[in-house]
Design an enzyme around this catalytic site. Structure first.
Site, PDB file in Angstrom:
ATOM      1  N   GLY A 167       0.796  -1.224   0.000  1.00 53.43           N
ATOM      2  CA  GLY A 167       0.000   0.000   0.000  1.00 53.43           C
ATOM      3  C   GLY A 167       0.822   1.264   0.000  1.00 53.43           C
ATOM      4  N   LYS A 188       9.917   2.307   0.544  1.00 47.23           N
ATOM      5  CA  LYS A 188       8.768   2.317   1.449  1.00 47.23           C
ATOM      6  C   LYS A 188       8.462   3.758   1.832  1.00 47.23           C
ATOM      7  CE  LYS A 188       7.036   0.523   5.851  1.00 47.23           C
ATOM      8  NZ  LYS A 188       7.327  -0.320   7.030  1.00 47.23           N
ATOM      9  N   ASP A 200      -2.501   6.906   2.688  1.00 48.59           N
ATOM     10  CA  ASP A 200      -1.999   7.964   1.817  1.00 48.59           C
ATOM     11  C   ASP A 200      -0.697   7.572   1.124  1.00 48.59           C
ATOM     12  OD1 ASP A 200      -0.151   8.051   3.862  1.00 48.59           O
ATOM     13  OD2 ASP A 200      -0.759  10.021   4.624  1.00 48.59           O
ATOM     14  N   GLY A 201      -0.204   6.344   1.361  1.00 44.22           N
ATOM     15  CA  GLY A 201       1.003   5.875   0.689  1.00 44.22           C
ATOM     16  C   GLY A 201       2.298   6.402   1.278  1.00 44.22           C
ATOM     17  N   ARG A 265       5.649 -13.407   0.808  1.00 40.54           N
ATOM     18  CA  ARG A 265       5.249 -13.751   2.164  1.00 40.54           C
ATOM     19  C   ARG A 265       4.099 -14.746   2.138  1.00 40.54           C
ATOM     20  NH1 ARG A 265       4.656  -7.985   3.453  1.00 40.54           N
ATOM     21  NH2 ARG A 265       6.496  -7.847   2.138  1.00 40.54           N
ATOM     22  N   ASP A 335       0.597 -11.689   6.456  1.00 48.00           N
ATOM     23  CA  ASP A 335       1.154 -10.827   5.405  1.00 48.00           C
ATOM     24  C   ASP A 335       2.474 -10.206   5.825  1.00 48.00           C
ATOM     25  OD1 ASP A 335      -0.945  -9.447   7.098  1.00 48.00           O
ATOM     26  OD2 ASP A 335       0.039  -7.686   6.249  1.00 48.00           O
ATOM     27  N   ASP A 345       9.164  -6.187   7.479  1.00 43.28           N
ATOM     28  CA  ASP A 345       8.063  -5.300   7.856  1.00 43.28           C
ATOM     29  C   ASP A 345       8.144  -4.871   9.318  1.00 43.28           C
ATOM     30  OD1 ASP A 345       7.287  -5.649   5.278  1.00 43.28           O
ATOM     31  OD2 ASP A 345       5.492  -6.806   5.709  1.00 43.28           O
TER      32      ASP A 345
END
Length: 783
Positions: A167, A188, A200-201, A265, A335, A345
């Site tokens: 995302g 990222k 909003d990324g 993943r 995930d 992550d």
């Protein structure tokens, strides 16, 4: 405390260090799309040599740096819809998506020197250039990049959440470095994608700094992890509700350039199974196995089962390592669980201060589902979901065997946990009550709120006399807290009795081991089916061996020799060198470093396993330097796969250190007395091609391919009927070293060969080749 540690050993802050010269080695790549070519790297080094203008030169180098998405694009169907608007995506693994440049001025806050130089083959000076800043902030695309956003799903907090995906991340492409390693580069915080949902990324400075620091800290601790190359901060405003309490506030935006061997993943497979996209599921599984699990034969009908077994085992080991350093991931959704069993992550993670199994670093985890003490159970849940995703590609028999593999997860985790905490306590060997001793200590730490890290550290600094005496002061505050427990004296007595039973050990050695156990693991092993790779992990000293590393090498190879599940071992070195011999600096600083038993049958060699007579094949994957004691370790192996630039030799000649790990015994047998004396007396370096001509090397391969070729060779050897192979190997070794005459050697060959003919070669007999094959496909093989 942890931030200080990380800043010390992981971060290169812009402007503090300069690399004097790029390493002048040729690049390696499998195809024209896979990496920058040899010609590209030649141009890079020529750019350095032809100009003294640092800015112009480094800009030229960044222009030559290339990545590629070709393999990914050619392997999978792409999303047919363009645009970054949020939507449900089907029948693809990736969507094309462009990073959105930050609108406010950006600053390069930090870079990881080891990532820039060791993984990306770049001179650190490139980080001073505008081109580098533009690339790592997402303002410009790295040459060759076709940015992608990955589609995946996942179970979040125990419930299926449907489509998730990247995302706020963009995969820039794959880079194959000069060692042959393939790294996927990902930004990222680089803007919206079709998978942004309500986001909003963007990423904020707070979370980006944490990811940058922790990924590099975990690497330094020897735990499998993604890496962080750079951190860019911006004046662009990003609005966040940090504590999920309705108070939204303005923060600064940031972008991290991070790397992993693969970003696939568990959720990558889940979304395909749940969507009924089974052909794509098989295609993705085949791609992952072919590119990331080289020990699994692509034509093996059980390849998905062996893949699952490997993920189960490595996930158990990874979580045990988390526990050993007090790391809580914080958001262990499917995930966020890598199929390569690496830590990825980094979100609301935390390092436990006071020991508390209920420690939860994630403020949104109200029920404590992802507490540090629950991580092993969550790992089991995630592996159950992985098995559900694999069900469509497994036969009924394979499903049953996979279920048996999953049942073995708890045992694998407990075994690794037990090993790590025994090392933290300096325990040698195995005693029945060791598990209770560890559990007893952890319960006291929980009751007293003792600091997790410092309790073990201060135990490593306390002498046996101090532990006998007790009475710890505030100087040793963690042990002071622990000793307040009413049962501390009982535990201390049991611990001291256990230490006293360790033959050949002393207090100095025990404390040294414990201190090393709290740091990076000097020897790491990784299983690939019936093959185990054992790595010396001291790259900062070219993998020179100290006493603890020697002990761990001996331990790992003895464990290999006694493990019925393993057929071949591969010995190699991390960081570009095989082994530069014994660490003479340690020898100078510790007079007790080498305790030499006169009878070589009663003790290991200084290098550890050099006096072993293994019953199964060992292959050495030689890169960089294999000299002095490192050469002797390579001679222990049955076969040596040597990289083109490797250097071998008796370099200890110049330091007055004799060969006492079998060098004068094995080398003449291997290459003949005349050639052996040439190397022994002169101490000269021997390159790969000369080593091949001598018979010192069995294969010469391009740089970066040594381990891969050795693993493939090991897999081939392990596929043969093993009783026959080991009988022939034993006979060859006996005739070379122990046989007093030709007739005795012939008799040995006959006596040990005939029983194998009867048991393994004759069809229908117990243990025949067919039954061996059936046994190889049983659940026991996968455990």
């Amino acid at each position: 405390m942890w931030t200080i540690y990380v800043l010390l050993f992981a971060v290169y802050v812009r402007g503090q260090h300069f690399l004097q010269e790029a390493v002048n080695q040729p690049g390696y790549c499998e195809g024209e799309h896979e990496c920058h070519s040899h010609d590209d790297q030649t141009k890079i080094h020529r750019a350095y040599s032809q100009t003294s203008n640092v800015t112009n030169t480094t800009n030229q180098i960044m222009d030559l740096f290339k990545v590629s998405c070709q393999k990914l694009i050619e392997s999978f169907p792409m999303d047919k819809v363009d645009g970054d608007y949020v939507r449900t995506v089907k029948n693809c693994v990736f969507s094309r998506s462009l990073p959105a440049p930050l609108r406010a001025p950006v600053t390069l806050a930090a870079v990881s020197k080891s990532v820039i130089e060791d993984l990306l083959d770049l001179d650190i000076r490139v980080t001073q250039t505008d081109a580098f800043l533009h690339y790592v902030s997402g303002a410009e695309l790295i040459p060759g990049s076709i940015p992608l956003a990955h589609r995946y799903g996942g179970h979040q907090f125990g419930y299926w959440s449907g489509q998730l995906g990247d995302g706020r991340a963009h995969l820039l492409g794959q880079y194959t470095n000069r060692k042959g390693e393939i790294w996927e580069l990902q930004l990222k915080g680089s803007g919206k994608t079709p998978y942004s949902r309500a986001g909003d990324g963007r990423a904020v400075v707070r979370s980006s700094v944490r990811e940058f620091l922790c990924s590099e800290a975990m690497q330094a601790l020897g735990i499998a992890t993604s890496r962080a190359a750079s951190l860019v901060v911006s004046e662009e405003s990003v609005w966040r509700d940090q504590f999920y309490d309705g108070n939204v506030r303005k923060e600064r935006g940031a972008v991290v350039l991070r790397l992993a061997r693969s970003w696939f993943r568990i959720g990558s497979l889940e979304v395909l199974t749940r969507g009924g996209e089974l052909d794509l599921l098989r295609k993705l599984l085949n791609f992952i196995i072919e590119n990331n699990f080289p020990a699994i034969a692509t034509e093996d009908p059980d390849k998905y089962l062996v893949f699952y077994s490997t993920v189960v085992r490595e996930t158990a080991h990874l979580i045990a390592q988390w526990m050993a350093v007090g790391f809580a991931h914080g958001v262990c959704n499917t995930d966020n669980f890598s199929l390569l069993s690496i830590t990825i992550d980094y979100g609301p993670f935390g390092f436990m201060e006071s020991y508390d199994p209920n420690f939860v670093p994630n403020t949104s985890d109200d029920e404590g589902r992802y507490s540090i003490g629950a991580q092993a159970d969550v790992g089991l849940f995630n592996l159950e979901k992985l098995l559900e995703s694999l069900q469509p590609v497994l036969t009924t028999s394979q499903q049953q065997r996979a279920a048996a593999v999953l049942k073995g997860y708890a045992g694998l985790y407990q075994m690794r946990f037990h090993q790590l905490f025994k090392a933290k306590l300096g325990l040698l060997g195995e005693e029945e009550e060791d598990g209770n001793l560890i559990a007893f200590l952890l319960k006291m730490m929980e009751d007293t709120g003792s600091d997790f890290t410092m309790t073990f550290r201060q135990l490593s600094e306390a002498s046996v006399q101090q532990l006998h005496r007790g009475g710890f002061t505030q100087v040793t505050w963690a042990l002071h807290d622990l000793s307040s427990h009413q049962l501390f004296s009982d535990w201390s007595r049991l611990y001291l009795l256990r230490l006293a039973r360790q033959e050949g050990d002393n207090d100095e050695d025990r404390r040294h081991r414990m201190k090393r156990a709290s740091a990076r693991q000097n020897v790491v092993s990784e299983r690939h089916g019936s093959v185990v790779a054992v790595a010396i992990n001291r790259p900062q000293v070219r993998n020179a061996v100290d006493r603890e590393t020697a002990r761990r090498l001996l331990e790992e190879l003895k464990a290999f020799d006694s493990d019925d599940q393993l057929s071949v071992a591969v010995l190699h070195g991390q960081g570009g060198n095989f082994c530069a011999g014994y660490d003479l600096k340690e020898l100078a600083n510790h007079t007790a470093a080498l305790k030499l038993e006169q009878d070589v049958t009663k003790s290991p060699g200084p290098m550890g396993p050099s006096r072993l007579q293994l019953s199964k094949p060992l292959i050495a994957a030689v890169s960089g330097y294999a000299v002095a004691g490192g050469l002797e370790l390579a001679l222990l192996a049955d076969l040596r796969v040597v990289e083109e630039s490797a250097i071998m030799g008796v370099f200890c000649r110049r330091f007055g250190v004799p060969l006492i790990d079998g060098g004068t015994v094995r080398l003449p047998r291997l290459i003949g007395l005349s050639r052996a004396l040439d190397l022994i007396l002169t101490g000269r370096p021997v390159g790969a091609q000369e080593a091949l001509a001598f018979g010192l090397a069995n294969r010469v391969v391009p740089d970066g391919q040594g381990l891969q070729v050795a693993l493939e060779l090991a897999e081939q050897i392990s596929s043969f009927p093993q009783l026959c192979l080991r009988a022939d190997r034993a006979s060859a070794i006996y005739s070379s070293y122990d046989a007093p005459s030709f007739s005795k050697a012939m008799q040995y060959e006959f006596d040990h060969g005939v029983p194998v003919v009867q048991s393994e070669a004759v069809p229908g007999r117990p243990g025949s080749a067919r039954e061996q094959e059936e046994e190889a496909n049983s659940p026991r093989r996968c455990l």
